[in-house]
Design an enzyme around this catalytic site. Structure first.
Site, PDB file in Angstrom:
ATOM      1  N   SER A  31      18.461  49.221  39.977  1.00  0.00           N
ATOM      2  CA  SER A  31      18.616  48.881  38.554  1.00  0.00           C
ATOM      3  C   SER A  31      17.385  48.160  38.007  1.00  0.00           C
ATOM      4  CB  SER A  31      19.847  47.989  38.361  1.00  0.00           C
ATOM      5  OG  SER A  31      21.001  48.669  38.774  1.00  0.00           O
ATOM      6  N   LEU A  70      47.677  66.803  39.644  1.00  0.00           N
ATOM      7  CA  LEU A  70      47.744  67.872  40.638  1.00  0.00           C
ATOM      8  C   LEU A  70      48.449  67.427  41.929  1.00  0.00           C
ATOM      9  CD1 LEU A  70      45.703  69.304  38.711  1.00  0.00           C
ATOM     10  CD2 LEU A  70      44.580  70.178  40.750  1.00  0.00           C
ATOM     11  N   GLU A  82      20.723  56.993  36.930  1.00  0.00           N
ATOM     12  CA  GLU A  82      20.214  56.989  35.545  1.00  0.00           C
ATOM     13  C   GLU A  82      20.756  55.804  34.747  1.00  0.00           C
ATOM     14  OE1 GLU A  82      18.053  58.935  34.106  1.00  0.00           O
ATOM     15  OE2 GLU A  82      17.774  60.373  35.718  1.00  0.00           O
TER      16      GLU A  82
HETATM   17  P1  FAD Z   1      21.867  48.340  42.368  1.00  0.00           P
HETATM   18  O1  FAD Z   1      20.813  48.245  41.334  1.00  0.00           O
HETATM   19  O2  FAD Z   1      21.691  47.571  43.634  1.00  0.00           O
HETATM   20  O3  FAD Z   1      23.270  47.954  41.703  1.00  0.00           O
HETATM   21  C1  FAD Z   1      24.418  47.612  42.476  1.00  0.00           C
HETATM   22  C2  FAD Z   1      25.489  47.086  41.515  1.00  0.00           C
HETATM   23  O4  FAD Z   1      25.002  45.908  40.860  1.00  0.00           O
HETATM   24  C3  FAD Z   1      25.849  48.074  40.414  1.00  0.00           C
HETATM   25  O5  FAD Z   1      27.213  47.971  40.120  1.00  0.00           O
HETATM   26  C4  FAD Z   1      25.038  47.583  39.225  1.00  0.00           C
HETATM   27  O6  FAD Z   1      25.584  47.930  37.975  1.00  0.00           O
HETATM   28  C5  FAD Z   1      25.086  46.075  39.452  1.00  0.00           C
HETATM   29  N1  FAD Z   1      23.968  45.391  38.805  1.00  0.00           N
HETATM   30  C6  FAD Z   1      22.645  45.498  39.097  1.00  0.00           C
HETATM   31  N2  FAD Z   1      21.922  44.728  38.263  1.00  0.00           N
HETATM   32  C7  FAD Z   1      22.802  44.152  37.414  1.00  0.00           C
HETATM   33  C8  FAD Z   1      22.678  43.258  36.307  1.00  0.00           C
HETATM   34  N3  FAD Z   1      21.501  42.813  35.876  1.00  0.00           N
HETATM   35  N4  FAD Z   1      23.812  42.852  35.686  1.00  0.00           N
HETATM   36  C9  FAD Z   1      25.024  43.304  36.072  1.00  0.00           C
HETATM   37  N5  FAD Z   1      25.203  44.156  37.098  1.00  0.00           N
HETATM   38  C10 FAD Z   1      24.102  44.580  37.762  1.00  0.00           C
HETATM   39  N6  FAD Z   1      16.532  57.628  41.560  1.00  0.00           N
HETATM   40  C11 FAD Z   1      15.338  58.212  41.278  1.00  0.00           C
HETATM   41  O7  FAD Z   1      14.331  57.534  41.055  1.00  0.00           O
HETATM   42  N7  FAD Z   1      15.207  59.579  41.250  1.00  0.00           N
HETATM   43  C12 FAD Z   1      16.254  60.401  41.498  1.00  0.00           C
HETATM   44  O8  FAD Z   1      16.107  61.638  41.458  1.00  0.00           O
HETATM   45  C13 FAD Z   1      17.528  59.817  41.828  1.00  0.00           C
HETATM   46  N8  FAD Z   1      18.586  60.619  42.169  1.00  0.00           N
HETATM   47  C14 FAD Z   1      19.758  60.026  42.620  1.00  0.00           C
HETATM   48  C15 FAD Z   1      20.789  60.834  43.124  1.00  0.00           C
HETATM   49  C16 FAD Z   1      21.958  60.257  43.613  1.00  0.00           C
HETATM   50  C17 FAD Z   1      23.035  61.126  44.205  1.00  0.00           C
HETATM   51  C18 FAD Z   1      22.137  58.851  43.553  1.00  0.00           C
HETATM   52  C19 FAD Z   1      23.420  58.214  44.050  1.00  0.00           C
HETATM   53  C20 FAD Z   1      21.126  58.044  43.065  1.00  0.00           C
HETATM   54  C21 FAD Z   1      19.910  58.617  42.604  1.00  0.00           C
HETATM   55  N9  FAD Z   1      18.848  57.822  42.170  1.00  0.00           N
HETATM   56  C22 FAD Z   1      17.632  58.393  41.849  1.00  0.00           C
HETATM   57  C23 FAD Z   1      18.948  56.358  42.250  1.00  0.00           C
HETATM   58  C24 FAD Z   1      19.736  55.730  41.120  1.00  0.00           C
HETATM   59  O9  FAD Z   1      19.020  55.804  39.918  1.00  0.00           O
HETATM   60  C25 FAD Z   1      20.070  54.271  41.544  1.00  0.00           C
HETATM   61  O10 FAD Z   1      21.045  54.370  42.571  1.00  0.00           O
HETATM   62  C26 FAD Z   1      20.570  53.449  40.371  1.00  0.00           C
HETATM   63  O11 FAD Z   1      19.520  53.102  39.500  1.00  0.00           O
HETATM   64  C27 FAD Z   1      21.257  52.138  40.847  1.00  0.00           C
HETATM   65  O12 FAD Z   1      20.455  51.466  41.750  1.00  0.00           O
HETATM   66  P2  FAD Z   1      21.071  50.945  43.143  1.00  0.00           P
HETATM   67  O13 FAD Z   1      21.792  52.066  43.802  1.00  0.00           O
HETATM   68  O14 FAD Z   1      19.957  50.319  43.894  1.00  0.00           O
HETATM   69  O15 FAD Z   1      22.153  49.880  42.749  1.00  0.00           O
END
Ligand code: FAD
Length: 389
Positions: free
Chosen positions: A140, A340, A365
């Site tokens: 994020s 279902l 995203e």
């Molecule tokens: P984190 O950022 O660690 O978040 C974990 C939790 O904490 C979430 O609930 C989030 O909402 C919450 N959180 C974080 N910060 C805050 C805040 N400030 N306030 C409140 N809540 C917060 N990325 C790419 O660059 N290119 C791609 O092509 C791409 N494809 C993807 C395909 C898949 C199948 C998946 C699952 C992910 C993909 N991603 C890609 C990555 C995706 O963009 C990230 O997973 C996403 O941005 C969230 O980051 P994270 O998983 O590290 O979660």
């Protein structure tokens, strides 16, 4: 022939060209995607043979009118996303990445040589791209990224790791964002560059018909000619995300429509207590809520699309679209799964597949939380992302 919820006659608001695109992509998904996609999902395989057809039909980079693009409206692009996601979120993810996260930055921030070299192949489906922003420790908060590039003569030395990257191991090129002395910049990394590898991430239970992987850079030498010359700063990858999020807002509608239609059909034919379950008021309430939410989400998507076409949109609107429509689709998928009964957990029906796919769509995203905070900032003027600022 589409048998769709169009409660407020939204199709009447489409242009003739948009309706033609709608018909074309509908038939493609019904004939080429629906019959095979559950098997690909079960095997954990992306239907790569469809990529050339996506290119031939004009579904890649479809809003560009140069370099072979079809020059369609943003609403038509939205309809393409909707229909592809009616098939599967994995296929729509492929098109989002290729169009909004690879073609878009090369077109907007690239040099003329880069555009000539990569765009025709990306648009006709002969080249596959991916977009590397997320890292193991920075999702994020991409601005914290550790991947960095150091200038050495006419080359850049790239080191770092990107994580959760759609198309990673099948991509010919990766648009990679890295820190430099002059801020975050974008680089086009080709798959054969020494020191670059893209291992696939296995054991996913969501988006199984989509390839996801890591991008690993160990002293990769990237020529200066592969740096995107017009992008310096975090704003530029975020501009790409705005494009992709727009398409996702439409795409989620497709998954929701498929779940709704499946639930209506099932409710009318499933007999319990000697009558179809559609006769029960509790079931009707669930279906009525689904239709209402789909209809509201269609209007939101269409209006944001029209504003995007007239240049009057803001990224706040796109945050609302992504947040609302993905939440709506996930709620509908879960309710359809419930209607279902036990059959709801079987791949014989599309519902559980859409449901688990949408868990990824909710996260990538910009998570639902992040889009909520973007709107919170719009309303109050206070940013609530970082507690340290
Ligand atoms: P984190 O950022 O660690 O978040 C974990 C939790 O904490 C979430 O609930 C989030 O909402 C919450 N959180 C974080 N910060 C805050 C805040 N400030 N306030 C409140 N809540 C917060 N990325 C790419 O660059 N290119 C791609 O092509 C791409 N494809 C993807 C395909 C898949 C199948 C998946 C699952 C992910 C993909 N991603 C890609 C990555 C995706 O963009 C990230 O997973 C996403 O941005 C969230 O980051 P994270 O998983 O590290 O979660």
């Amino acid at each position: 022939m589409r048998n769709y919820p169009d409660f407020l006659k939204i199709e009447d608001l489409l242009t003739e060209e948009e309706r033609l695109v709608y018909d074309t992509v509908h038939d493609f998904v019904s004939n080429e995607v629906k019959p095979i996609i559950a098997d690909y999902f079960e095997r954990g395989e992306f239907p790569i043979h469809l990529v050339k057809q996506l290119g031939e039909l004009g579904f890649l980079g479809s809003t560009l009118s140069e370099y072979g693009g079809a020059g369609l409206s943003n609403v038509a692009y939205g309809l393409i996303n909707q229909e592809l996601e009616r098939g599967d979120s994995g296929l729509r993810s492929f098109v989002s990445v290729q169009s909004s996260l690879v073609i878009y930055p090369i077109y907007e921030f690239g040099s003329e040589e880069q555009k000539k070299k990569y765009l025709p192949g990306l648009i006709d489906g002969n080249l596959i791209g991916c977009f590397g922003l997320t890292e193991p420790d920075f999702g994020s908060n991409p601005g914290g990224m550790k991947t960095y590039a150091v200038k050495k003569g006419d080359k850049w030395i790239l080191n770092g790791t990107k994580m959760w990257i759609t198309n990673a191991s099948i991509a010919d090129i990766a648009v990679v964002w890295a820190k430099t002395e002059e801020g975050i910049q974008g680089f086009i990394v080709e798959k054969d560059m020494p020191g670059f590898s893209a291992p696939e991430i296995k054991h996913k239970l969501s988006l199984r018909a989509s390839v996801t992987g890591e991008l690993i850079f160990e002293d990769v030498e990237v020529p200066e000619g592969n740096r995107l010359p017009l992008a310096k700063g975090l704003k530029y990858p975020l501009m790409c995300l705005t494009q992709a999020r727009y398409g996702i807002g439409w795409g989620a509608l497709g998954a929701a429509i498929d779940c709704y239609l499946t639930a209506v059909d099932y409710a009318k034919t499933r007999i319990q207590f000697d009558v179809p379950i559609a006769r029960f008021q509790l079931v009707q309430k669930k279906l009525a809520d689904m239709l209402t939410e789909i209809t509201k989400a269609q209007l939101l998507a269409l209006q944001v699309g029209r504003l995007k076409d007239s240049g009057k949109y803001s990224h706040y609107m796109i945050s609302m679209l992504k947040m609302n429509n993905v939440r709506m689709a996930l709620d509908i998928a879960r309710t359809a799964r419930d209607i279902l009964g036990a059959n709801g957990i079987s791949l014989e029906y599309p519902v559980i597949r859409h449901m688990v796919n949408l868990e990824s769509v909710k996260t990538y995203e910009g998570t639902e939380d992040i889009h909520t905070l973007i709107l919170g900032q719009y309303i109050t003027g206070f940013q609530a992302f970082s507690l340290l600022k």
